[in-house]
Design a protein around this motif. Structure first.
Motif, PDB file in Angstrom:
ATOM      1  N   THR A  20      89.750  15.849  43.543  1.00  0.00           N
ATOM      2  CA  THR A  20      90.290  16.263  44.831  1.00  0.00           C
ATOM      3  C   THR A  20      91.736  16.722  44.711  1.00  0.00           C
ATOM      4  O   THR A  20      92.128  17.761  45.266  1.00  0.00           O
ATOM      5  N   ASP A  21      92.554  15.969  43.958  1.00  0.00           N
ATOM      6  CA  ASP A  21      93.967  16.322  43.820  1.00  0.00           C
ATOM      7  C   ASP A  21      94.147  17.601  43.009  1.00  0.00           C
ATOM      8  O   ASP A  21      95.043  18.418  43.298  1.00  0.00           O
ATOM      9  N   VAL A  22      93.335  17.814  41.978  1.00  0.00           N
ATOM     10  CA  VAL A  22      93.416  19.057  41.206  1.00  0.00           C
ATOM     11  C   VAL A  22      93.073  20.256  42.092  1.00  0.00           C
ATOM     12  O   VAL A  22      93.759  21.297  42.070  1.00  0.00           O
ATOM     13  N   SER A  23      92.027  20.085  42.890  1.00  0.00           N
ATOM     14  CA  SER A  23      91.645  21.178  43.800  1.00  0.00           C
ATOM     15  C   SER A  23      92.747  21.447  44.811  1.00  0.00           C
ATOM     16  O   SER A  23      93.060  22.609  45.134  1.00  0.00           O
ATOM     17  N   VAL A  29      99.067  26.059  44.974  1.00  0.00           N
ATOM     18  CA  VAL A  29      99.629  27.109  44.106  1.00  0.00           C
ATOM     19  C   VAL A  29      99.162  28.488  44.565  1.00  0.00           C
ATOM     20  O   VAL A  29      99.964  29.434  44.684  1.00  0.00           O
ATOM     21  N   GLY A  30      97.873  28.603  44.837  1.00  0.00           N
ATOM     22  CA  GLY A  30      97.359  29.896  45.296  1.00  0.00           C
ATOM     23  C   GLY A  30      97.970  30.321  46.615  1.00  0.00           C
ATOM     24  O   GLY A  30      98.369  31.495  46.793  1.00  0.00           O
ATOM     25  N   ALA A  31      98.053  29.366  47.573  1.00  0.00           N
ATOM     26  CA  ALA A  31      98.644  29.713  48.868  1.00  0.00           C
ATOM     27  C   ALA A  31     100.113  30.073  48.733  1.00  0.00           C
ATOM     28  O   ALA A  31     100.609  31.014  49.387  1.00  0.00           O
ATOM     29  N   VAL A  53     106.674  31.060  38.684  1.00  0.00           N
ATOM     30  CA  VAL A  53     106.559  29.914  37.763  1.00  0.00           C
ATOM     31  C   VAL A  53     106.978  28.625  38.452  1.00  0.00           C
ATOM     32  O   VAL A  53     106.308  27.571  38.334  1.00  0.00           O
ATOM     33  N   LEU A  54     108.094  28.676  39.186  1.00  0.00           N
ATOM     34  CA  LEU A  54     108.534  27.496  39.929  1.00  0.00           C
ATOM     35  C   LEU A  54     107.489  27.073  40.960  1.00  0.00           C
ATOM     36  O   LEU A  54     107.228  25.879  41.160  1.00  0.00           O
ATOM     37  N   THR A  55     106.901  28.049  41.623  1.00  0.00           N
ATOM     38  CA  THR A  55     105.867  27.737  42.620  1.00  0.00           C
ATOM     39  C   THR A  55     104.678  27.047  41.965  1.00  0.00           C
ATOM     40  O   THR A  55     104.130  26.066  42.498  1.00  0.00           O
ATOM     41  N   ALA A  56     104.251  27.531  40.804  1.00  0.00           N
ATOM     42  CA  ALA A  56     103.131  26.912  40.093  1.00  0.00           C
ATOM     43  C   ALA A  56     103.476  25.496  39.661  1.00  0.00           C
ATOM     44  O   ALA A  56     102.661  24.574  39.762  1.00  0.00           O
ATOM     45  N   LEU A  57     104.714  25.301  39.169  1.00  0.00           N
ATOM     46  CA  LEU A  57     105.115  23.961  38.747  1.00  0.00           C
ATOM     47  C   LEU A  57     105.158  22.989  39.920  1.00  0.00           C
ATOM     48  O   LEU A  57     104.707  21.849  39.815  1.00  0.00           O
ATOM     49  N   VAL A  58     105.716  23.434  41.038  1.00  0.00           N
ATOM     50  CA  VAL A  58     105.796  22.554  42.213  1.00  0.00           C
ATOM     51  C   VAL A  58     104.403  22.139  42.666  1.00  0.00           C
ATOM     52  O   VAL A  58     104.161  20.972  43.015  1.00  0.00           O
ATOM     53  N   GLY A  59     103.474  23.085  42.636  1.00  0.00           N
ATOM     54  CA  GLY A  59     102.120  22.767  43.087  1.00  0.00           C
ATOM     55  C   GLY A  59     101.365  21.865  42.122  1.00  0.00           C
ATOM     56  O   GLY A  59     100.699  20.905  42.538  1.00  0.00           O
ATOM     57  N   TRP A  89     112.615  31.971  49.472  1.00  0.00           N
ATOM     58  CA  TRP A  89     112.312  31.474  50.826  1.00  0.00           C
ATOM     59  C   TRP A  89     111.793  30.029  50.731  1.00  0.00           C
ATOM     60  O   TRP A  89     110.776  29.760  50.081  1.00  0.00           O
ATOM     61  N   PRO A  90     112.416  29.038  51.377  1.00  0.00           N
ATOM     62  CA  PRO A  90     112.034  27.623  51.211  1.00  0.00           C
ATOM     63  C   PRO A  90     110.620  27.294  51.679  1.00  0.00           C
ATOM     64  O   PRO A  90     109.979  26.388  51.134  1.00  0.00           O
ATOM     65  N   VAL A  91     110.155  28.045  52.682  1.00  0.00           N
ATOM     66  CA  VAL A  91     108.838  27.719  53.259  1.00  0.00           C
ATOM     67  C   VAL A  91     107.733  27.845  52.215  1.00  0.00           C
ATOM     68  O   VAL A  91     106.705  27.162  52.295  1.00  0.00           O
ATOM     69  N   VAL A  92     107.927  28.706  51.203  1.00  0.00           N
ATOM     70  CA  VAL A  92     106.886  28.937  50.201  1.00  0.00           C
ATOM     71  C   VAL A  92     106.485  27.628  49.524  1.00  0.00           C
ATOM     72  O   VAL A  92     105.296  27.373  49.278  1.00  0.00           O
ATOM     73  N   ASN A  93     107.433  26.766  49.221  1.00  0.00           N
ATOM     74  CA  ASN A  93     107.145  25.517  48.503  1.00  0.00           C
ATOM     75  C   ASN A  93     107.448  24.266  49.329  1.00  0.00           C
ATOM     76  O   ASN A  93     107.703  23.192  48.776  1.00  0.00           O
ATOM     77  N   SER A  94     107.396  24.399  50.642  1.00  0.00           N
ATOM     78  CA  SER A  94     107.667  23.237  51.498  1.00  0.00           C
ATOM     79  C   SER A  94     106.463  22.289  51.596  1.00  0.00           C
ATOM     80  O   SER A  94     106.625  21.071  51.738  1.00  0.00           O
ATOM     81  N   MET A  95     105.250  22.811  51.503  1.00  0.00           N
ATOM     82  CA  MET A  95     104.064  21.980  51.699  1.00  0.00           C
ATOM     83  C   MET A  95     103.888  20.924  50.606  1.00  0.00           C
ATOM     84  O   MET A  95     103.549  19.771  50.914  1.00  0.00           O
ATOM     85  N   PRO A  96     104.084  21.226  49.313  1.00  0.00           N
ATOM     86  CA  PRO A  96     103.976  20.151  48.314  1.00  0.00           C
ATOM     87  C   PRO A  96     104.951  19.012  48.565  1.00  0.00           C
ATOM     88  O   PRO A  96     104.616  17.845  48.359  1.00  0.00           O
ATOM     89  N   ALA A  97     106.187  19.324  48.985  1.00  0.00           N
ATOM     90  CA  ALA A  97     107.149  18.261  49.271  1.00  0.00           C
ATOM     91  C   ALA A  97     106.682  17.396  50.438  1.00  0.00           C
ATOM     92  O   ALA A  97     106.811  16.161  50.413  1.00  0.00           O
ATOM     93  N   LEU A  98     106.133  18.014  51.482  1.00  0.00           N
ATOM     94  CA  LEU A  98     105.623  17.255  52.621  1.00  0.00           C
ATOM     95  C   LEU A  98     104.407  16.417  52.221  1.00  0.00           C
ATOM     96  O   LEU A  98     104.244  15.279  52.686  1.00  0.00           O
TER      97      LEU A  98
END
Length: 415
Positions: A20-23, A29-31, A53-59, A89-98
């Protein structure tokens, strides 16, 4: 849809959260990459290769969020801050932090979750200050407070619900084990009861048969008629013993459909069968009398069986240890107490022993009486002979609603 559900159902419970977590991480990452392709608001740069790359790492860090929630949150927040510092733009990677904040709030203590919520709010304010020319600070501050607060509340509620579910699962398992233990205990008690019944039946009837067989052999040359009567008594006694044993053992014979072999159960011995019992004992050479109170109580089936078995065991001991003698069975009520006594005179073979060790018969009598709040005493009499005394609380109609008698098919008046 059904194929995916079937795959998840087949997965072992240990790997299902990981899948589930991998999915979820791949979805983030895709979003994030798709959102990065959009034109960012004024003041932010488009997502290029380093930003992707940063987006992929964060996800992908979210894969380990269940194993180390605080460490994963710290890592994702650090990468998110680096992403914002690079002008993206911060919104791009805000969801993983939340999501990391939600996991910490659901699995860790409140102070730790509050610190993580403050970090998210601080990063949000930092992003607003970094693009102050194109940002509304009241809006930034409101988002910095409301978004982490909402995630914090939802995470705490989810954690409390998960804890209650875990406790309910433990309680269910504990109750199931208790039910299994009670079922095993009930089975053991039923086996003990059947063993006690078999002991009473075999001990009494075999004692009668042994005495009658010895008498028949002794008088056969001189008194064939008496010998024939003894053989008839043996036949009747053995037949009755087989019927009683069959009545008890049929409980253990259950077919595949749960139906017992045989047409049904015969009633358990009660006080109405005392007279046939005394007749067998008389036939074995013991003159026994029955003395009953003029106004005896009505006994429920279990208590009537208890009285019958105690009298049977006591008379069996008379046959075994006293030989041909006289005995008396007395049933009295006094002060809401039922008193049953079986006494016998000292026979030729009787040896009084005040330190007589209790056998299985006496132990069984006492256990039967204890079930109904009674007691059994046994010992030699001062004037010779032996006495067994059973004391039970006498059932009365005053103890029951509307003055009803004790229920059960064993309600038989003492005769």
């Amino acid at each position: 849809m059904h194929a995916g559900s079937g795959l998840l159902d087949r997965l072992d419970g240990r790997y299902r959260p990981l899948v589930t977590d991998v999915s979820l991480a791949l979805g983030y990452v895709g979003a994030g990459l798709l959102l990065g392709q959009e034109q960012p608001p004024a003041g932010w740069r488009p997502v290029d290769m380093p930003g992707a790359v940063l987006t992929a790492l964060v996800g992908m860090v979210m894969v380990a969020r269940r194993l180390a929630p605080v460490a994963v949150f710290a890592t994702s927040s650090s990468l998110w801050i680096l992403f914002i510092a690079c002008g993206y733009w911060p919104v791009v990677n805000s969801m993983p932090a939340l999501l990391g904040l939600y996991t910490v709030a659901a699995t860790r203590r409140r102070p730790t979750a509050l610190v993580c919520a403050a970090v998210v709010g601080g990063v949000w304010v930092y992003a607003g200050i970094g693009n102050i020319e194109h940002s509304s600070m009241p809006t930034v501050l409101a988002q910095a407070v409301l978004f982490p607060a909402a995630v914090f509340v939802v995470g705490r509620g989810s954690g409390a619900l998960a804890e209650r579910n875990r406790q309910f699962a433990e309680l269910t398992l504990r109750l199931r084990r208790q039910q299994e233990e009670k079922a095993l205990q009930a089975l053991t008690e039923e086996r003990v009861r059947i063993a006690r019944e078999l002991h009473d039946v075999v001990a009494h009837h075999m004692s009668v048969i042994s005495l009658q067989a010895g008498m028949a052999s002794y008088v056969f040359p001189t008194d064939p008629a008496a010998s024939r009567r003894a053989l008839d008594t043996i036949a009747d006694t053995s037949r009755e013993a087989l019927e009683e044993m069959r009545r008890m053992l049929v409980l253990l014979r259950v077919d595949q459909e749960g139906q017992q072999d045989g047409a049904g159960y015969t009633p358990a011995p009660g006080l109405d069968l005392l007279e046939p019992l005394l007749e067998r004992v008389r036939g074995a050479g013991v003159e026994v009398t029955l003395d009953v109170a003029s106004s005896p109580p009505r006994l429920p089936q279990g208590m009537a069986l208890c009285v019958y078995r105690v009298v049977q065991e006591a008379l069996t001991n008379v046959l075994k240890h006293a030989g041909p003698t006289t005995a008396a069975v007395s049933i009295r009520t006094a002060r809401r107490t039922l008193v049953v006594s079986v006494t016998n005179e000292a026979g030729d073979d009787f040896r009084p022993n005040k330190e007589m060790a209790p056998g299985h018969g006496l132990i069984g009598m006492r256990e039967r009486a204890k079930i109904y709040g009674g007691s059994v005493t046994a010992g030699p009499r001062a004037l010779g002979g032996f006495e067994v005394r059973l004391t039970l609380p006498a059932p009365t109609t005053d103890d029951r609603p509307s003055g009803l008698p004790a229920p059960g098919t064993g309600d038989v008046p003492i005769r």
